[in-house]
Design a protein around this motif. Structure first.
Motif, mmCIF file in Angstrom:
data_model
loop_
_atom_site.group_PDB
_atom_site.id
_atom_site.type_symbol
_atom_site.label_atom_id
_atom_site.label_comp_id
_atom_site.label_asym_id
_atom_site.label_seq_id
_atom_site.Cartn_x
_atom_site.Cartn_y
_atom_site.Cartn_z
ATOM 1 N N TYR A 268 0.958 -1.077 -0.118
ATOM 2 C CA TYR A 268 -0.001 0.177 -0.142
ATOM 3 C C TYR A 268 0.799 1.395 -0.034
ATOM 4 O O TYR A 268 0.629 2.172 -0.837
ATOM 5 N N LEU A 269 2.010 1.323 0.722
ATOM 6 C CA LEU A 269 2.676 2.441 1.075
ATOM 7 C C LEU A 269 3.614 2.695 -0.200
ATOM 8 O O LEU A 269 3.758 3.867 -0.589
ATOM 9 N N GLY A 270 3.994 1.607 -0.776
ATOM 10 C CA GLY A 270 4.790 1.668 -2.147
ATOM 11 C C GLY A 270 4.075 2.375 -3.264
ATOM 12 O O GLY A 270 4.444 3.006 -3.851
ATOM 13 N N ILE A 271 2.556 1.941 -3.272
ATOM 14 C CA ILE A 271 1.740 2.431 -4.338
ATOM 15 C C ILE A 271 1.610 3.903 -3.913
ATOM 16 O O ILE A 271 1.547 4.606 -5.006
ATOM 17 N N ALA A 272 1.125 4.322 -2.678
ATOM 18 C CA ALA A 272 1.095 5.755 -2.607
ATOM 19 C C ALA A 272 2.419 6.538 -2.960
ATOM 20 O O ALA A 272 2.312 7.606 -3.524
ATOM 21 N N GLN A 273 3.472 5.824 -2.632
ATOM 22 C CA GLN A 273 4.814 6.516 -2.699
ATOM 23 C C GLN A 273 4.987 6.757 -4.278
ATOM 24 O O GLN A 273 5.310 7.854 -4.863
ATOM 25 N N GLY A 274 4.599 5.758 -4.929
ATOM 26 C CA GLY A 274 4.799 5.876 -6.607
ATOM 27 C C GLY A 274 3.839 6.750 -7.253
ATOM 28 O O GLY A 274 4.031 7.461 -8.136
ATOM 29 N N ALA A 275 2.786 6.799 -6.581
ATOM 30 C CA ALA A 275 1.557 7.842 -6.975
ATOM 31 C C ALA A 275 2.034 9.202 -6.915
ATOM 32 O O ALA A 275 1.928 10.077 -7.855
ATOM 33 N N LEU A 276 2.878 9.605 -5.783
ATOM 34 C CA LEU A 276 3.124 10.855 -5.419
ATOM 35 C C LEU A 276 4.211 11.293 -6.337
ATOM 36 O O LEU A 276 4.451 12.392 -6.630
ATOM 37 N N TYR A 310 1.368 18.701 -1.957
ATOM 38 C CA TYR A 310 2.480 17.964 -2.030
ATOM 39 C C TYR A 310 3.406 17.708 -0.618
ATOM 40 O O TYR A 310 3.768 16.818 -0.184
ATOM 41 N N GLY A 311 3.537 19.082 0.011
ATOM 42 C CA GLY A 311 4.214 18.904 1.217
ATOM 43 C C GLY A 311 3.386 18.084 2.413
ATOM 44 O O GLY A 311 4.094 17.163 2.999
ATOM 45 N N THR A 312 2.195 18.153 2.490
ATOM 46 C CA THR A 312 1.370 17.525 3.418
ATOM 47 C C THR A 312 1.584 15.831 3.071
ATOM 48 O O THR A 312 1.503 14.998 4.047
ATOM 49 N N PHE A 313 1.240 15.546 1.771
ATOM 50 C CA PHE A 313 1.102 14.173 1.513
ATOM 51 C C PHE A 313 2.762 13.458 1.632
ATOM 52 O O PHE A 313 2.856 12.402 2.008
ATOM 53 N N ARG A 314 3.548 14.232 1.189
ATOM 54 C CA ARG A 314 5.151 13.999 1.568
ATOM 55 C C ARG A 314 5.355 13.553 2.971
ATOM 56 O O ARG A 314 5.905 12.512 3.557
ATOM 57 N N ALA A 315 4.959 14.756 3.912
ATOM 58 C CA ALA A 315 5.177 14.393 5.359
ATOM 59 C C ALA A 315 4.428 13.275 5.730
ATOM 60 O O ALA A 315 4.914 12.376 6.566
ATOM 61 N N ASN A 318 5.975 10.018 4.624
ATOM 62 C CA ASN A 318 7.569 9.695 5.490
ATOM 63 C C ASN A 318 6.998 9.285 6.732
ATOM 64 O O ASN A 318 7.813 8.398 7.262
ATOM 65 N N ALA A 319 6.036 9.484 7.517
ATOM 66 C CA ALA A 319 5.540 9.016 8.929
ATOM 67 C C ALA A 319 5.283 7.497 8.574
ATOM 68 O O ALA A 319 5.644 6.858 9.360
ATOM 69 N N ALA A 320 4.665 7.292 7.448
ATOM 70 C CA ALA A 320 4.274 5.855 7.304
ATOM 71 C C ALA A 320 5.347 5.049 6.928
ATOM 72 O O ALA A 320 5.539 3.685 7.361
ATOM 73 N N ASP A 321 6.302 5.619 6.204
ATOM 74 C CA ASP A 321 7.278 4.874 5.790
ATOM 75 C C ASP A 321 8.330 4.488 7.049
ATOM 76 O O ASP A 321 8.807 3.146 7.299
#
Length: 458
Positions: A268-276, A310-315, A318-321
């Protein structure tokens, strides 16, 4: 509509990459393995949107995972494996999912099923299964869906017969080996085993056509009188035909469940990171600034609202990571305490601290003792941490993948871009089991100090 048998991707499209990976050989160390996974993700990302539309069996893509060595990342070194722990395995899954969620999921399930004998098998069974999988570079699927009726298992002398139907069977169509699980007739005892996929008794229906994770081949299968010797019943005594209490009757025997739940969180996390990441590239190249805001910008990348999102989603990612890394390290630690370094059996877990790849060919008396040392409390604390990761990656993943369009613009909704596939992938699998129950597990732990009871989904 069911797929025709000929609708498969062609492995030859990756011939140049197969040759390159063969020449480079297997990576060594976590950093090198993650770089290899990143390279595979980049290859997969090039035409992931079109593959999603075509919905063909990913024979070529699984062959790429094979030639890159990713199927063997946690396998014993002596059989040609990478000798890495689950900590690395989870990160590799996450990396591949950035390029294609379906392939990240398939890799995750393969690594989980490859661990089955290590958790519920005897020492000899674990060694034999690892040798078969790693030496042959097999891809493993599984016909183990707890919400379907169990397969019926009958005993015929020294043989077991498996029969039944499963509505979901992830990766089966393209697998070399399949994990079967059922209940022995006349008992309530479950049996796991491995069988060759390519046999008449394995009848696939090629009917996986969901909105997401379309290349996972998670369709239905009928098991028709597949025969397995009693010696291949994982964790059972072939002579007495009884389950071994010191293998199947201990908390460690249920560790597969939090292990696979963390697999879910990582893809799930990888998919979301790839999307962003994909969205950011599109924004930089194609998104236009809004000309009617009163504070007009020349470029979309100067827009306050775009950078803020973008900043909100990246943050949050990063926490999920960080949470997934923490849970992955804890899972690897428990396996090490139980005498396993990845899929390698080690002689003295506490002496190695997971830093060596020593093994004992499955005959050490200390390994069973190490497995028994994992208490229900220890297992439950891991399950609670994994539940936290599942909650965060589900909620964050769905938010990110559904909201990236706000920074892209209307043209980005074109099917050729495939930005919708990221949300469809997470939405499809996050319904596998209700995340609300994971939230309750974390709540009960926090308020009452209660660990979750082991179930097929916990």
């Amino acid at each position: 509509m069911a797929k025709a048998l000929h609708e498969r991707t062609d492995p030859s499209v990756y011939d140049a990459h197969h040759t390159r990976f063969e020449q480079e050989g297997s990576p060594s160390g976590q950093t090198a393995w993650l770089e290899r996974a990143r390279q595979v993700a980049e290859i997969l990302a090039l035409d992931a949107a079109q593959r999603d539309i075509d919905n063909k069996s990913p024979v070529a893509e699984v062959s790429l995972l094979k030639s890159a060595g990713l199927l063997k990342v946690m396998g014993p070194v002596k059989y040609g494996g990478g000798g890495e722990t689950w900590e690395t395995g989870y990160k590799v899954i996450r990396e591949v999912a950035k390029g294609d969620g379906s392939l990240g999921m398939l890799l995750g399930y393969h690594l989980l099923w490859s661990t089955t004998a290590n958790v519920v098998g005897t020492e000899d069974q674990r060694e034999g299964v690892q040798e078969a999988i790693i030496s042959n570079n097999y891809f493993v699927g599984g016909a183990v869906n707890p919400r379907d009726n169990d397969l019926k298992i009958t005993s015929d002398g020294e043989w077991l017969n498996f029969n039944g139907h499963k509505n979901f069977n992830t990766g089966g169509v393209i697998s070399d080996l399949t994990v079967l699980e059922g209940v022995l007739d006349g008992t309530e005892d479950h049996i796991f085993t491995f069988v060759k996929t390519d046999q008449p008794g394995m009848q696939f229906f090629y009917n996986w056509d969901s909105i997401g994770l379309r290349l996972t081949e998670s369709g239905s299968v009928t098991i028709d009188n597949i025969k397995v010797p009693w010696s291949d019943a994982l964790g059972w005594d072939a002579k007495t035909k009884q389950p071994l209490a010191d293998v199947l009757g201990i908390p460690f025997a249920s560790l597969l469940l939090p292990t696979i739940q963390l697999v879910f969180s990582n893809f799930y996390l990888g998919i979301a990171q790839g999307a962003l990441d994909a969205a950011a590239k599109y924004t930089a190249q194609s998104t236009r600034a809004w000309p009617y805001g009163g504070d007009n910008k020349e470029k979309a990348t100067d827009e306050f609202y775009i950078l803020e999102r973008y900043g909100t989603f990246r943050a949050h990612l990063n926490a999920a990571d960080a949470l997934c890394d923490r849970a992955g390290a804890e899972a690897a630690k428990i396996y090490t305490e139980a005498g396993q370094h990845g899929s390698t059996i080690i002689s003295d877990a506490h002496a190695t601290d997971g830093l060596s790849n020593g093994h004992t060919n499955g005959h050490s008396a200390s390994a069973p003792a190490s497995r028994r040392s994992i208490s229900a409390q220890r297992r439950g604390e891991l399950a609670t941490l994994v539940a936290s990761a599942k909650v965060v990656t589900t909620d964050t993943g769905l938010t990110v993948t559904s909201s990236i369009f706000e920074m892209l613009g209307s043209r980005a909704t074109g099917k050729n871009y495939g930005f919708d596939r990221y949300w469809r992938d997470i939405r499809t699998h996050s319904l596998h089991d209700p995340v609300s129950y994971k939230k309750r597990e974390v709540g009960r732990w926090h308020v009452l100090g209660e660990i979750p009871e082991p179930t097929w989904y916990t």
